[in-house]
Design a protein around this motif. Structure first.
Motif, mmCIF file in Angstrom:
data_model
loop_
_atom_site.group_PDB
_atom_site.id
_atom_site.type_symbol
_atom_site.label_atom_id
_atom_site.label_comp_id
_atom_site.label_asym_id
_atom_site.label_seq_id
_atom_site.Cartn_x
_atom_site.Cartn_y
_atom_site.Cartn_z
ATOM 1 N N LEU A 274 -26.045 -5.841 4.497
ATOM 2 C CA LEU A 274 -26.511 -6.900 3.582
ATOM 3 C C LEU A 274 -25.793 -8.233 3.815
ATOM 4 O O LEU A 274 -26.090 -9.223 3.167
ATOM 5 N N LEU A 275 -24.838 -8.253 4.724
ATOM 6 C CA LEU A 275 -24.095 -9.496 4.958
ATOM 7 C C LEU A 275 -24.989 -10.510 5.640
ATOM 8 O O LEU A 275 -24.781 -11.683 5.555
ATOM 9 N N GLU B 1 -21.976 -22.641 -4.722
ATOM 10 C CA GLU B 1 -21.038 -21.640 -5.195
ATOM 11 C C GLU B 1 -19.626 -22.190 -5.249
ATOM 12 O O GLU B 1 -18.655 -21.468 -5.268
ATOM 13 N N PRO C 168 -28.705 -16.996 -7.073
ATOM 14 C CA PRO C 168 -27.365 -17.156 -6.503
ATOM 15 C C PRO C 168 -27.416 -17.551 -5.031
ATOM 16 O O PRO C 168 -26.438 -18.010 -4.487
ATOM 17 N N GLU C 169 -28.541 -17.339 -4.360
ATOM 18 C CA GLU C 169 -28.622 -17.750 -2.972
ATOM 19 C C GLU C 169 -28.754 -19.268 -2.886
ATOM 20 O O GLU C 169 -28.536 -19.860 -1.849
ATOM 21 N N ASN C 170 -29.164 -19.880 -3.970
ATOM 22 C CA ASN C 170 -29.464 -21.299 -3.887
ATOM 23 C C ASN C 170 -28.434 -22.205 -4.534
ATOM 24 O O ASN C 170 -28.216 -23.312 -4.072
ATOM 25 N N LEU D 9 -24.606 -6.799 -3.113
ATOM 26 C CA LEU D 9 -23.250 -6.568 -2.608
ATOM 27 C C LEU D 9 -22.267 -6.365 -3.756
ATOM 28 O O LEU D 9 -21.403 -5.488 -3.703
ATOM 29 N N ILE D 10 -22.421 -7.153 -4.805
ATOM 30 C CA ILE D 10 -21.518 -7.007 -5.953
ATOM 31 C C ILE D 10 -21.727 -5.643 -6.609
ATOM 32 O O ILE D 10 -20.781 -4.963 -7.003
ATOM 33 N N MET E 27 -23.381 -1.929 2.697
ATOM 34 C CA MET E 27 -22.923 -3.298 2.417
ATOM 35 C C MET E 27 -22.945 -4.151 3.686
ATOM 36 O O MET E 27 -23.383 -5.299 3.667
ATOM 37 N N ASP E 28 -22.473 -3.572 4.787
ATOM 38 C CA ASP E 28 -22.442 -4.324 6.048
ATOM 39 C C ASP E 28 -23.831 -4.873 6.388
ATOM 40 O O ASP E 28 -23.966 -5.999 6.856
ATOM 41 N N ASN F 14 -29.133 -10.639 -1.812
ATOM 42 C CA ASN F 14 -28.101 -9.799 -1.217
ATOM 43 C C ASN F 14 -26.759 -9.949 -1.923
ATOM 44 O O ASN F 14 -26.013 -8.987 -2.049
ATOM 45 N N SER F 15 -26.453 -11.154 -2.390
ATOM 46 C CA SER F 15 -25.163 -11.359 -3.055
ATOM 47 C C SER F 15 -25.021 -10.395 -4.235
ATOM 48 O O SER F 15 -23.952 -9.830 -4.450
ATOM 49 N N LYS G 17 -20.235 -3.028 -4.480
ATOM 50 C CA LYS G 17 -18.779 -3.148 -4.614
ATOM 51 C C LYS G 17 -18.316 -2.332 -5.819
ATOM 52 O O LYS G 17 -17.299 -1.642 -5.766
#
Lengths: 308, 213
Positions: free
Chosen positions: A307-308, A10, A5-7, A241-242, A304-305, A237-238, A245
């Motif tokens: 990991l942004l 999106e 997902p980083e690549n 984060l999910i 979470m912060d 990280n995405s 969440k």
């Protein structure tokens, strides 16, 4: 690496379809357009009665077949109907659980889990009959005899406690993803932390694909003790984060509900976990500087912060 | 002298790495050595399309801090998209105000949500004391304008990062620019009232709590 997902990009670049066109395409003759329209209606959450009807009709499509006898249009239609949240699709989706195409059965099971209508529980359970023995990997096939993971997840989501005994043996299934689905459902059905801990353990496994799956499962069940492990596992990280969440929302909703049920939902307390849509205006009016957030929520947001 | 030798060896190890794991080890070793001359190599690693190594390289670049900023800004355009995205994340982590323009553009326009979220977060974190005092207040206003845009982003994670950034910007301007601080507070209150996402609203709530005016 391609799927990271980083690549990937999106951004959705929706083809220029309109709702009317999509529905017309779905009812039309062109198989490619039909297939795409079914996906499109789900992706853009088109809940028009005409779209729902056309999708339900597409669950019996005979025109679009793969060489090995699969039903691509039925698969897409079943997936879309899960996203649209219209319960009238339930009987037709239940009928799909008997389809000869594995992927139609799988999509239908997933969608039935999303629709929160428990009437499908007996038919879902039927797919697990025979237990582990009947659901071993088939040499030369990319999938199991039945979509066990999807079925088990759906039963967990639907709160089907009557299925606990049927599900539990799948913790020993040779396929890790089935084990995770089972741990996830068992946690949802029993709230026993040992099942959540199994998923936490999976976060330190060797394969990225499996760590990603465990992240998703932990987010879905909102297992708080996993927070630190989620933030530290080796994955994008995405996805972390999910997952966090999921934990945060689970916590905030529960906390809010508990506060209310204990009858201390007076203005001071009720405001504490206000962030619900319907309450927003009150919040705004009252949020002078008095709102307080639980330490758990703050802890999760600090993770979470970072990991942004 | 020993320093140079070891730098050379560490850089060579990266060039000679023949597997994903050995590359990761080599990048971590170079990153941990904290050598100024390592920046170009660490930046090059960002374009290897190896996420693990890129994360380690970003950690190294962020630790190097200021000295890595100009190489990042200079080398960035020559790299592929993937590399540029990682470079923006490194700049966001370093938070040197020389990256301001780059971060503003990335937060508003980048097509990857992970870049927009990192850039937004970085904007809230900038080390204002490193900027010419005469330029600070207009730059802070510019950042606020961009954060107003990112507060409308379609992705929850970008709006979440925006809440974090508004909190950061808000606390840097409370004394110097009370008017701007007031606008930031209103922006957060508006997000709390209208954002559709529970996680975003909860983070906004925390921002309002932390950011008292």
């Amino acid at each position: 690496m391609e799927s990271s997902p980083e690549n990937y990009t999106e951004v959705d670049s929706p083809e220029h379809l309109t709702v009317e066109q999509a529905i017309a395409n779905l009812k039309g003759e062109d198989r490619g357009l039909q297939y795409y329209a079914a996906w499109w209606l789900g992706r853009f959450r088109v809940k028009e009665p005409e779209a729902i009807e056309a999708l339900i009709f597409a669950l019996q499509d005979e025109g679009n077949r793969t060489e090995s006898g699969g039903y691509p249009l039925r698969r897409n239609a079943a997936k879309a109907l899960g996203k649209l949240g219209e319960l009238q699709a339930v009987p037709a989706l239940i009928a799909c659980l008997d389809c000869s195409d594995f992927y139609v059965r799988e999509s239908a099971a997933e969608s039935l889990g999303m629709l929160s209508d428990r009437s499908c529980v007996p038919q879902l359970m039927k797919l697990l009959v025979g237990g582990l023995a009947a659901n071993q990997p088939i040499p030369g096939f990319p999938h199991l005899p039945q979509p066990c993971a999807a079925v088990i997840e759906a039963l967990g989501t639907l709160g089907a406690t009557e299925a606990i005994e049927l599900i539990e043996p799948f913790l020993e299934h040779p396929v890790e993803l089935v084990q995770y689905a089972t741990a996830r459902a068992m946690y949802q059905l029993t709230q026993n932390p040992s099942y959540g801990d199994r998923l936490v353990k999976a976060l330190s496994g060797d394969k990225l694909q499996l760590r990603r799956a465990a992240l998703s499962d932990l987010g879905a069940i909102g297992y708080l003790p996993a927070a630190k492990a989620i933030s530290e596992t080796l994955a994008e990280n995405s996805l972390k984060l999910i997952s966090l969440k999921g934990l945060l929302e689970h916590h905030v909703k529960n906390h809010y509900r508990e506060t209310r049920e204990q009858g201390i939902g007076n203005r001071e307390q009720g405001r504490e976990f206000l962030p619900f849509n319907g309450e927003s205006e009150d919040i705004l009016k009252n949020s002078s500087e008095s709102s307080s957030i639980s330490d758990t929520a703050i802890y999760l947001m600090n993770l979470m912060d970072d990991l942004l | 002298m020993t320093n140079n030798t070891s730098a050379l060896e560490l850089i060579q190890a990266i060039e000679e790495a023949d597997s994903s794991d050995s590359l990761l080890d080599a990048v971590e070793a170079l990153a941990n050595a904290r050598l100024e001359e390592a920046s170009p190599t660490l930046i090059a690693v960002l374009s290897y399309n190896n996420p693990g190594a890129a994360v380690a390289a970003i950690d190294g670049l962020v630790q190097l801090g200021e000295v890595a900023v100009l190489p990042l800004l200079n080398l960035m355009d020559d790299y592929n998209y993937g590399g540029r995205a990682w470079a923006i994340r490194a700049l966001a982590g370093i938070a040197d105000p020389r990256a301001l323009e780059t971060l503003l553009v990335a937060a508003e326009q980048d097509f990857s949500m992970s870049v927009r979220r990192a850039a937004a977060r970085g904007l809230g974190n900038l080390h204002w004391s490193k900027m010419l005092p005469s330029e600070v207040s207009s730059a802070q206003k510019q950042v606020f304008t961009t954060l107003q845009l990112t507060s409308q982003d379609a992705e929850w994670v970008v709006r979440y990062a925006t809440a974090v950034a508004l909190q950061g910007l808000g606390s840097s301007v409370t004394v110097s620019q009370p008017d701007l601080a007031g606008e930031i507070k209103s922006q957060l209150e508006q997000m709390l009232a209208t954002d559709a996402d529970l996680t975003v609203r909860t983070r906004v709530q925390l921002a309002l709590k932390e950011f008292r005016i």
